[in-house]
Design a protein around this motif. Structure first.
Motif, short mmCIF file in Angstrom:
data_model
loop_
_atom_site.label_atom_id
_atom_site.label_comp_id
_atom_site.label_asym_id
_atom_site.label_seq_id
_atom_site.Cartn_x
_atom_site.Cartn_y
_atom_site.Cartn_z
N PHE A 148 9.69 39.88 33.89
CA PHE A 148 9.59 41.22 33.31
C PHE A 148 10.86 41.58 32.53
O PHE A 148 10.78 42.02 31.38
CB PHE A 148 9.32 42.25 34.41
N THR A 149 12.04 41.39 33.14
CA THR A 149 13.26 41.75 32.41
C THR A 149 13.51 40.78 31.26
O THR A 149 14.01 41.18 30.21
CB THR A 149 14.49 41.83 33.34
N GLY A 150 13.13 39.53 31.43
CA GLY A 150 13.25 38.57 30.32
C GLY A 150 12.40 38.98 29.14
O GLY A 150 12.83 38.90 27.98
N TRP A 151 11.21 39.44 29.41
CA TRP A 151 10.31 39.89 28.35
C TRP A 151 10.78 41.22 27.75
O TRP A 151 10.83 41.37 26.54
CB TRP A 151 8.89 40.05 28.91
N LEU A 152 11.17 42.15 28.61
CA LEU A 152 11.49 43.50 28.14
C LEU A 152 12.85 43.59 27.44
O LEU A 152 12.96 44.19 26.37
CB LEU A 152 11.46 44.48 29.31
N ILE A 153 13.89 43.00 28.02
CA ILE A 153 15.23 43.15 27.45
C ILE A 153 15.82 41.82 26.97
O ILE A 153 16.98 41.78 26.56
CB ILE A 153 16.21 43.84 28.43
N ARG A 154 15.04 40.75 27.07
CA ARG A 154 15.49 39.42 26.66
C ARG A 154 16.72 38.98 27.44
O ARG A 154 17.60 38.28 26.92
CB ARG A 154 15.76 39.37 25.16
N ASP A 155 16.78 39.39 28.68
CA ASP A 155 17.86 38.98 29.56
C ASP A 155 17.37 39.10 31.00
O ASP A 155 16.48 39.89 31.29
CB ASP A 155 19.11 39.85 29.35
N ASN A 156 17.94 38.30 31.87
CA ASN A 156 17.64 38.35 33.30
C ASN A 156 18.73 37.56 34.01
O ASN A 156 19.68 37.11 33.37
CB ASN A 156 16.23 37.82 33.59
N LEU A 157 18.61 37.41 35.30
CA LEU A 157 19.65 36.72 36.06
C LEU A 157 19.82 35.28 35.57
O LEU A 157 20.95 34.83 35.36
CB LEU A 157 19.32 36.74 37.56
N THR A 158 18.74 34.57 35.38
CA THR A 158 18.81 33.17 34.94
C THR A 158 19.51 33.05 33.60
O THR A 158 20.44 32.24 33.44
CB THR A 158 17.39 32.57 34.86
N LEU A 159 19.09 33.85 32.63
CA LEU A 159 19.71 33.80 31.30
C LEU A 159 21.16 34.26 31.35
O LEU A 159 22.02 33.69 30.66
CB LEU A 159 18.92 34.66 30.31
N ASN A 160 21.44 35.26 32.16
CA ASN A 160 22.79 35.78 32.28
C ASN A 160 23.74 34.70 32.78
O ASN A 160 24.83 34.50 32.23
CB ASN A 160 22.78 37.00 33.20
N VAL A 161 23.34 34.00 33.82
CA VAL A 161 24.18 32.93 34.39
C VAL A 161 24.32 31.80 33.38
O VAL A 161 25.43 31.30 33.14
CB VAL A 161 23.61 32.43 35.73
N TRP B 165 18.22 34.73 19.85
CA TRP B 165 16.96 35.32 20.29
C TRP B 165 17.21 36.65 20.98
O TRP B 165 16.52 37.64 20.74
CB TRP B 165 16.22 34.35 21.21
N GLN B 166 18.22 36.70 21.84
CA GLN B 166 18.55 37.92 22.54
C GLN B 166 19.00 39.01 21.58
O GLN B 166 18.69 40.18 21.74
CB GLN B 166 19.63 37.68 23.60
N ALA B 167 19.76 38.65 20.56
CA ALA B 167 20.29 39.62 19.61
C ALA B 167 19.19 40.20 18.71
O ALA B 167 19.39 41.26 18.13
CB ALA B 167 21.37 38.97 18.75
N ALA B 168 18.07 39.54 18.63
CA ALA B 168 16.97 39.99 17.76
C ALA B 168 16.23 41.19 18.33
O ALA B 168 15.38 41.76 17.67
CB ALA B 168 16.00 38.85 17.50
N LEU B 169 16.56 41.59 19.54
CA LEU B 169 15.88 42.72 20.19
C LEU B 169 16.12 44.00 19.47
O LEU B 169 17.09 44.43 19.03
CB LEU B 169 16.31 42.84 21.65
N SER C 12 31.93 37.53 24.28
CA SER C 12 31.92 36.40 23.34
C SER C 12 30.73 35.47 23.51
O SER C 12 30.29 34.87 22.54
CB SER C 12 33.22 35.60 23.49
N ALA C 13 30.20 35.34 24.72
CA ALA C 13 29.19 34.32 24.98
C ALA C 13 27.79 34.86 25.19
O ALA C 13 26.83 34.08 25.17
CB ALA C 13 29.59 33.49 26.20
N THR C 14 27.65 36.14 25.39
CA THR C 14 26.32 36.69 25.67
C THR C 14 25.97 37.76 24.65
O THR C 14 26.74 38.03 23.72
CB THR C 14 26.24 37.29 27.09
N MET C 15 24.83 38.40 24.87
CA MET C 15 24.39 39.45 23.95
C MET C 15 25.14 40.76 24.18
O MET C 15 24.96 41.71 23.45
CB MET C 15 22.89 39.68 24.08
#
Length: 190
Positions: free
Chosen positions: A160-173, A186-190, A113-116
């Motif tokens: 790198f993961t933020g750029w490549l998959i639009r997600d990383n530990l920081t964004l995930n938390v 933004w994440q869903a636009a990938l 519900s809250a993430t990509m």
């Protein structure tokens, strides 16, 4: 010296027991052992695919390595004089607890519900166990490397993961704790 070695062996054994308890608990929770696709891959390159979080490694593996970096720092702060193996055991306990929580219905539903991670079904037992192994490898890396090297690797993984998959530990938390609609879009636009 022999006493230190036997103490280290004891704590490594406890860490392995914690990993085994994690595996058994996930089995009891009804988690699948391996990907329902019937194969085991070394790496799953898809992010929003049924194979994500089902194989040995995926794009979230760097996050678990960073967990190891962070848990090494925590162990250094709270158990500074304890043997490395005892601090690794603490890190394993924290990671195993997170893996059990992460694969519980409440967190799986929260991710959906809250993430990509719209179709997220949780980890396979294999993937979850490997997440704990990768955390341990990150912990041991941080124990052996200068702090600046560990920080550079962590920052590289995040960028790198933020750029490549639009997600990383920081964004995930962030998205798990306090979802931001603009980030989700933004994440869903990938």
């Amino acid at each position: 010296m022999a006493e230190t070695r036997s103490t280290g062996h004891y704590w490594f054994a406890v860490a392995l027991i914690i990993l085994l308890v994690q595996i058994i608990a996930e089995h009891v929770m009804g988690r699948v052992w391996i990907c329902t696709c019937g194969t085991v891959k070394l790496f799953e390159p898809g992010v929003n695919t049924p194979g994500n979080s089902q194989h040995l490694a995926d794009w979230y593996t760097p996050s678990h390595i960073i967990h190891g970096f962070l848990f090494y720092g925590l162990g250094w702060l709270v158990l500074r004089k304890a043997p490395l193996a005892k601090r690794l055991t603490l890190a394993t306990l924290i990671e195993a607890a997170w893996e059990l929580l992460e694969n519980s219905p409440i967190i799986i539903d929260r991710y959906r519900s809250a993430t990509m991670a719209i179709g997220y079904e949780g980890d396979s037992i294999l993937n979850s166990a490997m997440d704990t192994v990768f955390m341990a490898l990150g912990f041991l890396f941080a124990a052996r490397m200068p702090l600046w090297v560990t920080l550079v690797v962590a920052i590289f993984f995040e960028i790198f993961t933020g750029w490549l998959i639009r997600d990383n530990l920081t964004l995930n938390v962030l998205m798990l704790v306090y979802p931001v609609d603009a980030i989700k879009a933004w994440q869903a636009a990938l």
